[in-house]
Each structure stands twice: as C-alpha cells, then as structure tokens.
Scaffold this motif. Structure first.
Motif, PDB file in Angstrom:
ATOM      1  N   GLU A 224     -23.079  -5.032  20.993  1.00 30.76           N
ATOM      2  CA  GLU A 224     -23.503  -6.260  20.341  1.00 30.76           C
ATOM      3  C   GLU A 224     -24.917  -6.047  19.784  1.00 30.76           C
ATOM      4  O   GLU A 224     -25.800  -5.591  20.502  1.00 30.76           O
ATOM      5  N   VAL A 225     -25.110  -6.320  18.508  1.00 32.02           N
ATOM      6  CA  VAL A 225     -26.449  -6.227  17.922  1.00 32.02           C
ATOM      7  C   VAL A 225     -26.827  -7.606  17.396  1.00 32.02           C
ATOM      8  O   VAL A 225     -26.106  -8.192  16.585  1.00 32.02           O
ATOM      9  N   VAL A 226     -27.927  -8.145  17.900  1.00 30.24           N
ATOM     10  CA  VAL A 226     -28.354  -9.482  17.493  1.00 30.24           C
ATOM     11  C   VAL A 226     -29.702  -9.383  16.776  1.00 30.24           C
ATOM     12  O   VAL A 226     -30.434  -8.409  16.937  1.00 30.24           O
ATOM     13  N   THR A 227     -30.015 -10.361  15.983  1.00 27.47           N
ATOM     14  CA  THR A 227     -31.304 -10.390  15.294  1.00 27.47           C
ATOM     15  C   THR A 227     -32.227 -11.366  16.032  1.00 27.47           C
ATOM     16  O   THR A 227     -31.810 -12.476  16.379  1.00 27.47           O
ATOM     17  N   ASP A 228     -33.432 -10.894  16.288  1.00 23.36           N
ATOM     18  CA  ASP A 228     -34.389 -11.730  17.013  1.00 23.36           C
ATOM     19  C   ASP A 228     -34.827 -12.896  16.130  1.00 23.36           C
ATOM     20  O   ASP A 228     -35.341 -12.695  15.037  1.00 23.36           O
TER      21      ASP A 228
ATOM     22  N   GLY B  48     -35.326 -13.317  21.255  1.00 17.20           N
ATOM     23  CA  GLY B  48     -34.756 -11.974  21.483  1.00 17.20           C
ATOM     24  C   GLY B  48     -35.089 -11.406  22.852  1.00 17.20           C
ATOM     25  O   GLY B  48     -34.255 -10.767  23.492  1.00 17.20           O
ATOM     26  N   GLY B  49     -36.315 -11.629  23.301  1.00 15.97           N
ATOM     27  CA  GLY B  49     -36.732 -11.102  24.596  1.00 15.97           C
ATOM     28  C   GLY B  49     -35.954 -11.730  25.733  1.00 15.97           C
ATOM     29  O   GLY B  49     -35.526 -11.052  26.677  1.00 15.97           O
ATOM     30  N   GLN B  50     -35.764 -13.036  25.636  1.00 18.85           N
ATOM     31  CA  GLN B  50     -34.999 -13.724  26.684  1.00 18.85           C
ATOM     32  C   GLN B  50     -33.545 -13.267  26.670  1.00 18.85           C
ATOM     33  O   GLN B  50     -32.918 -13.083  27.717  1.00 18.85           O
TER      34      GLN B  50
ATOM     35  N   ILE C 138     -34.275  -1.672  20.562  1.00 21.59           N
ATOM     36  CA  ILE C 138     -35.000  -2.700  19.826  1.00 21.59           C
ATOM     37  C   ILE C 138     -35.627  -2.002  18.635  1.00 21.59           C
ATOM     38  O   ILE C 138     -36.373  -1.026  18.814  1.00 21.59           O
TER      39      ILE C 138
ATOM     40  N   GLY D 131     -28.178  -4.345  21.172  1.00 20.55           N
ATOM     41  CA  GLY D 131     -29.297  -4.040  20.295  1.00 20.55           C
ATOM     42  C   GLY D 131     -29.942  -5.306  19.786  1.00 20.55           C
ATOM     43  O   GLY D 131     -29.274  -6.329  19.616  1.00 20.55           O
ATOM     44  N   ILE D 132     -31.248  -5.226  19.581  1.00 21.28           N
ATOM     45  CA  ILE D 132     -31.950  -6.359  19.009  1.00 21.28           C
ATOM     46  C   ILE D 132     -32.693  -5.883  17.771  1.00 21.28           C
ATOM     47  O   ILE D 132     -33.515  -4.959  17.843  1.00 21.28           O
ATOM     48  N   VAL D 133     -32.369  -6.498  16.630  1.00 20.85           N
ATOM     49  CA  VAL D 133     -33.124  -6.227  15.418  1.00 20.85           C
ATOM     50  C   VAL D 133     -34.342  -7.133  15.467  1.00 20.85           C
ATOM     51  O   VAL D 133     -34.221  -8.358  15.388  1.00 20.85           O
ATOM     52  N   GLY D 134     -35.494  -6.531  15.690  1.00 22.71           N
ATOM     53  CA  GLY D 134     -36.685  -7.352  15.816  1.00 22.71           C
ATOM     54  C   GLY D 134     -37.898  -6.510  16.123  1.00 22.71           C
ATOM     55  O   GLY D 134     -37.821  -5.279  16.206  1.00 22.71           O
ATOM     56  N   ASP D 135     -39.022  -7.174  16.290  1.00 25.33           N
ATOM     57  CA  ASP D 135     -40.303  -6.523  16.507  1.00 25.33           C
ATOM     58  C   ASP D 135     -40.514  -6.312  17.997  1.00 25.33           C
ATOM     59  O   ASP D 135     -40.533  -7.274  18.774  1.00 25.33           O
TER      60      ASP D 135
ATOM     61  N   GLN E 251     -42.880  -8.465  19.871  1.00 22.35           N
ATOM     62  CA  GLN E 251     -42.455  -9.812  20.229  1.00 22.35           C
ATOM     63  C   GLN E 251     -41.445  -9.762  21.380  1.00 22.35           C
ATOM     64  O   GLN E 251     -41.560 -10.476  22.369  1.00 22.35           O
ATOM     65  N   VAL E 252     -40.452  -8.881  21.198  1.00 20.55           N
ATOM     66  CA  VAL E 252     -39.296  -8.884  22.103  1.00 20.55           C
ATOM     67  C   VAL E 252     -39.665  -8.393  23.505  1.00 20.55           C
ATOM     68  O   VAL E 252     -39.305  -9.030  24.502  1.00 20.55           O
ATOM     69  N   LEU E 253     -40.393  -7.272  23.586  1.00 17.56           N
ATOM     70  CA  LEU E 253     -40.656  -6.698  24.913  1.00 17.56           C
ATOM     71  C   LEU E 253     -41.514  -7.600  25.802  1.00 17.56           C
ATOM     72  O   LEU E 253     -41.157  -7.827  26.968  1.00 17.56           O
TER      73      LEU E 253
ATOM     74  N   GLN F 124     -41.825 -10.794  25.761  1.00 20.42           N
ATOM     75  CA  GLN F 124     -41.030 -11.958  26.156  1.00 20.42           C
ATOM     76  C   GLN F 124     -40.013 -11.559  27.234  1.00 20.42           C
ATOM     77  O   GLN F 124     -39.830 -12.277  28.224  1.00 20.42           O
TER      78      GLN F 124
END
Lengths: 260, 319
Positions: free
Chosen positions: A238-242, A246-248, B283, B298-302, B305-307, B309
């Motif tokens: 699964e790939v999601v966009t933040d 996103g962190g949670q 990420i 996977g997370i498309v993001g910065d 920000q993500v880590l 949080q």
C-alpha cells in the motif's frame, strides 16, 4: 613495484541478470563491463607506482572473449600490460577453480610485489578469491583496505570492521583487496585510450599455465547448484500520500504488524 | 552423530547473535561443537551452552588473535582433520568468509557463502539456499565435497534454545610461519552507539539523499523503535554518515524483520543490501522512486514531516 591487478568482466548490475539452463551466470544476455569495484583496485595500483619508484602494472582476467574489454579498460586507465586467460574449459568455474587459474597466471607473470583485487565481484559477490589466492600462493593477505601504503617492503592497510578499525601490516609480496572507500578511480583520458591500443595483451590457455582442464569448469566445481528460482515479485504494498497524517498512519501500520 | 563445527563470533567473550543462529543450524546437521578463539571464554560459555554447543574447542593463543584470518583457518583445518565434521559453519562477515575461503582450499572442501538457509542434503552433505543478484534469484546448492563449509547470513535462521553441556576442550595448534605473516598492529574499537548492531538488528531505519545531511529525524525514529541506523551510499559518499553504516552492495547486507528507508530512491546498489528484509517500508517525496516497488507500506511525503510525527505517535502509544 610489479603489481598484478585481478579484474573480472561481469554482467551489468543495472540490467536484468539471469542464469543459463545449467545454472551458470548468463554472460551473453546482458552487456558486460569491468566490475565497478575492480576500478578501485586498478586505481590503487596506478597510484602506488606513480608515487613510488615505478614498475609494471599488469591487469589479469580470466573469462570469455568479451572479457578482453575489462583488460582494455584497465589499460586505458593506465596499466602497462594485460593478460587474458581464455579457455573453453574454464566456463562455469567456481571460486576454487578461479583462484587456481589466477594463481598459476600470477606465477607465470613473474615475480610480483603485490596482487591487488577489488573487494568483491558485482556478480558472484563472494569476496573469497583474494583469500584463496593468498592461500594458494603462500602469501600474506591484507584485505578490505580502505587505505593502503607501501614503505620499506611492508604493505600497511586500514581495515574498517563493524566494531573496530584495524591497522594491518605484511611484508611484500602480499595479496591486497581494496574497498570503494580507498580512492576515486580516474576516467581514461583520450591519451590513455589511444595509448592502450599499443599496449601488449597476452592470451594464455590452460596449457600455457600447466593447469589440468579437469580441475576447472562447471564439472569440477566442489558445489552443485540444484536449482535457481526467480524471487517472486513482492506483493504490491500500500502506498499512500502524506496529507498531514502520514506519520500517524505509519505508526498505525507498524502497530498493526506488532513492531510497536 | 558427526560433529558440526561452529566458529564463535564474539567481542571479548560477548557472543553475537549470529553464533546462536549458527548453533541452531548446526543441530540440524549433527552435533554442534563451538570453536572459540580469543579471550573471554568464561563469559561466552553460558551463551554457547544455552544454544546447543555440546563441546567447545577453546584456543586462546594470542598469536591467533593478533593476526588476520590465516591462523584461525589453520586452527579449523586442524580440527577438520581431527574430527571429520559433517560441516563447518561460519558467520558471513568479511572475516568469516575469508577464513572459510582459506579453509576450503586447505581441506579441499566445497564452500557456500551468504547462505540464508542450511539443511541436511538428501544423499548426505549439506543443502544451502542463497539469495543472489541483489536478491532477485534464490539458488539451492548441495555441497558434498570434503567437509562442507558454509557461511551463513545474520538474521537468517530462527534461533532455538537447546541447553547442552558446552564442555571445554583446550586446543593448542602449532601455527605456520605463513599464518602469522599479516599482523594486526593497531586496533581502535569504535565508540558504541547504544543502538543494535546493523547486521543483527530486528529493525533497521536508513536515511539517504533525502535527509539532506540531517539524520536527526532518522535517528530519533530509530531510537523510538529500538532500531539500528543505516545509510545509503549517496549519504555516505556525501560524508553525512559513517561508511560502517552503509547498507548496500559495497556496505553491509541486512535482512531484518522490518526495514524502513527514508529519503532513499532504491538504486540496485542499495537493494542488494536490503531486498531480503521481511517487511519493507519507505518514505520518499518522489512517487516514482523505485523503492516503492519493494514496499509493504509506502508514504509519498517529506521525511521531515512524517518521521517526527510517527516518532511522537509511537512514543505516545508506548506511554
């Protein structure tokens, strides 16, 4: 110093590498090149002789006809001569047989001060041939060098392990393997490319080395590959966009897999 | 039942996890005998007993310790001649592989490196599984020649506790002149990071180009998870993180339960070092990054920000 650099012609790691029906590495389907990690070995040899009293750098390979390209690259970088061990019987050789052939070729090259290799090939990637060469030639090994100096007939290296960094010394002649941390390999210059065309390359068969063909090749290997399987592609994850959470979401995923 | 020799990987007697894995694998093939070289045997003995070492051959000759791999290879060759073991198992560290290489030539025995599984062969010998070409193929090999020699990748064998005697047998092996030709003249221990060893860790968090040189969020997240920290070649070449932490073909190959790649595109050089990890998370700002082909999540993001949080959320869950 007289230095032999052992190099390998390998299938390009950027391509889709595969196997032949007899489970040997397919060396035809994808383009080959001088193993990237061997460039550091060639550079290390050239740098030593440029800084010191001189001597000859010989680039040695064994492999099919195309493997001559690996020698050519070494000569273009600045090595003085090449040796290509070419013999149909060699096909499918394992590391044990490879070390036998290379050791005999090094003996035939003549008295050497150093044998230098890369830290591993980019195809087989075992990292065992330098130690096997040292064993067969009765030489000390100073391997995985991130620094290499030679002074007063002694080779001194720095070897970085995961718990300690060691300084290791051995009298010449010795077998040295170098990592990709040791230097920045040069690109062949136009002059180097032109000069390489005139440099001597000798091609030797097993007979020239006095190696019995029954000791090399696939049939002589001390291990038998029973099967080769392409690794099943990983199930698409699964790939999601933040979008701010996103962190949670990541923490939630890790908790669901019991990592938290 | 034939003995199976296991070379103990330890730092001054503190036995590394790979040794428990090797002893577990050895028990499948025969009777595990540990080979302990160096100082600290008293510390090591309990750990070896706990994981099934029936016997421990002990060598504390300083000449073996002060020199590179050649003397240990001679010690093992001596033992192979003495007990004709069903197999010799070593860790897939640079030292382990080089000792194995010399031992293979000395004893005319088949050698497999970087095995991820070891089982008895059907007609005798040993059958191994390896992961090759950056983890894109699995190769099954049988070793029947001599006393099969296998180096095993860390984190490949689930450890089984099997209490045994670990009875010590002190060994004195006369070393050849050649064995002591390469001498360790200086050794600088690395400062302990307080984090698990990269090759043994159950969780690894790695940072790459996307960190821009700031590994702070990567380290904080790793610490929240009790993870080791790795780095891509790009990050190491830029001088942002030590080479000892480099995950990839020219660095360390890891196979943890969970691998998290932050700001790493996933070039073949990196994949070769982590593709066999059980669960993979990435990420990355670039939705087209090849690393996303490998991920379970996977997370498309910065990552900046993500880590943080995610770190906060994990700490909150742990209370």
């Amino acid at each position: 110093m007289n230095i032999v650099v052992c190099v390998k012609y390998v299938p390009d790691a950027q391509s889709d590498r595969s196997f032949e029906s007899d489970f040997t590495t397919d060396r035809e389907a994808v383009d080959g090149l001088l193993s990237e990690l061997d460039e550091y070995a060639v550079e290390a040899a050239l740098a030593l002789n440029e800084a010191g009293e001189g001597g000859e750098v010989t680039v040695l390979t064994m492999g099919p006809e195309d493997a001559a390209d690996a020698i050519k690259k070494g000569l273009q970088m600045g090595a003085d001569k090449g040796v290509h061990v070419l013999d149909e019987a060699i096909a499918g050789s394992d590391a044990v047989a490879t070390s036998l052939v290379l050791a005999e070729a090094i003996r035939k090259v003549g008295p050497v001060d150093l044998v230098i290799t890369g830290l591993a090939s980019t195809d087989g990637a075992m990292s065992v041939v330098p130690a096997m060469l040292a064993e067969r030639l009765g030489l000390p090994q100073v391997t995985f060098a991130s620094e290499l100096t030679v002074e007063g007939g002694v080779a001194r290296i720095r070897r970085d392990g995961d718990t300690a960094s060691e300084t290791i010394e051995a009298s010449l002649p010795a077998v040295v393997s170098v990592t990709d941390q040791i230097n920045e390999p040069r690109y062949p210059s136009f002059k180097g490319i032109m000069a390489a065309k005139k440099k001597p390359v000798q091609t030797w068969g097993l007979g020239d080395l006095g190696v019995d063909a029954s000791l090399v090749g696939l049939a002589a290997a001390w291990t038998t590959v029973e099967g080769v399987q392409a690794r099943p592609p990983r199930a698409a994850g699964e790939v999601v966009t933040d979008e701010g959470q996103g962190g949670q979401a990541l923490a939630q995923f890790l908790a669901s897999r019991k990592f938290v | 039942m034939a003995e199976v020799l296991v070379l103990v990987d330890h730092v001054d007697g503190t036995v590394r996890k790979t040794t428990a894995e090797l002893l577990t694998a050895a028990a499948r093939l025969g009777e595990p005998s540990a080979v302990f070289v160096g100082a600290g045997f008293e510390t090591a003995q309990a750990a070896l007993a706990q994981h099934g070492a029936v016997k421990v051959y002990r060598v504390d000759d300083p000449a073996v310790v002060d020199h590179l791999v050649a003397p240990t290879a001679e010690v093992l060759a001596h033992l192979v001649g003495q007990v004709s073991p069903a197999a010799v198992l070593l860790p897939s560290s640079p030292e382990g592989k080089e000792i194995a290489a010399r031992l293979a030539i000395k004893t005319e025995s088949g050698l497999v490196t970087d095995a991820v599984d070891v089982q008895p062969g059907e007609g005798g010998g040993v059958r191994t599984v390896q992961s090759v070409f950056a983890g894109s193929y699995t190769v099954t090999t049988s070793v029947t020649k001599g006393s099969p020699i296998v180096t095993v990748k860390p984190n490949s064998i689930p450890v089984v506790e099997a209490p045994a005697a670990a009875a010590q047998e002190t060994l004195t092996v006369p070393l050849s002149e050649q064995a002591t030709a390469a001498k360790i003249v200086e050794r600088k221990e690395k400062a302990a990071s307080g984090r698990p060893q990269l090759t043994e860790a159950a969780i690894v968090v790695s940072g790459g180009r996307g960190t821009g040189g700031d590994f702070g969020p990567v380290e904080a997240f790793a610490d929240a998870l009790g993870a080791a920290v790795g780095a891509s070649r790009a990050a190491v070449d830029a001088g942002w993180y030590p080479h000892a932490n480099q995950v990839g073909q020219t660095g360390v190959q890891v196979s943890p339960q969970l691998y998290i790649a932050a700001g790493i595109s996933g070039a073949i050089q990196h994949r070769a070092g982590m593709q066999t990890s059980k669960t993979i998370v990435a990420i990355n700002k670039d939705p087209e990054a090849p690393i996303f082909e490998l991920v379970d999540y996977g997370i498309v993001g910065d990552l900046f920000q993500v880590l943080p949080q995610a770190t906060q959320e994990i700490q909150a869950r742990k209370g």
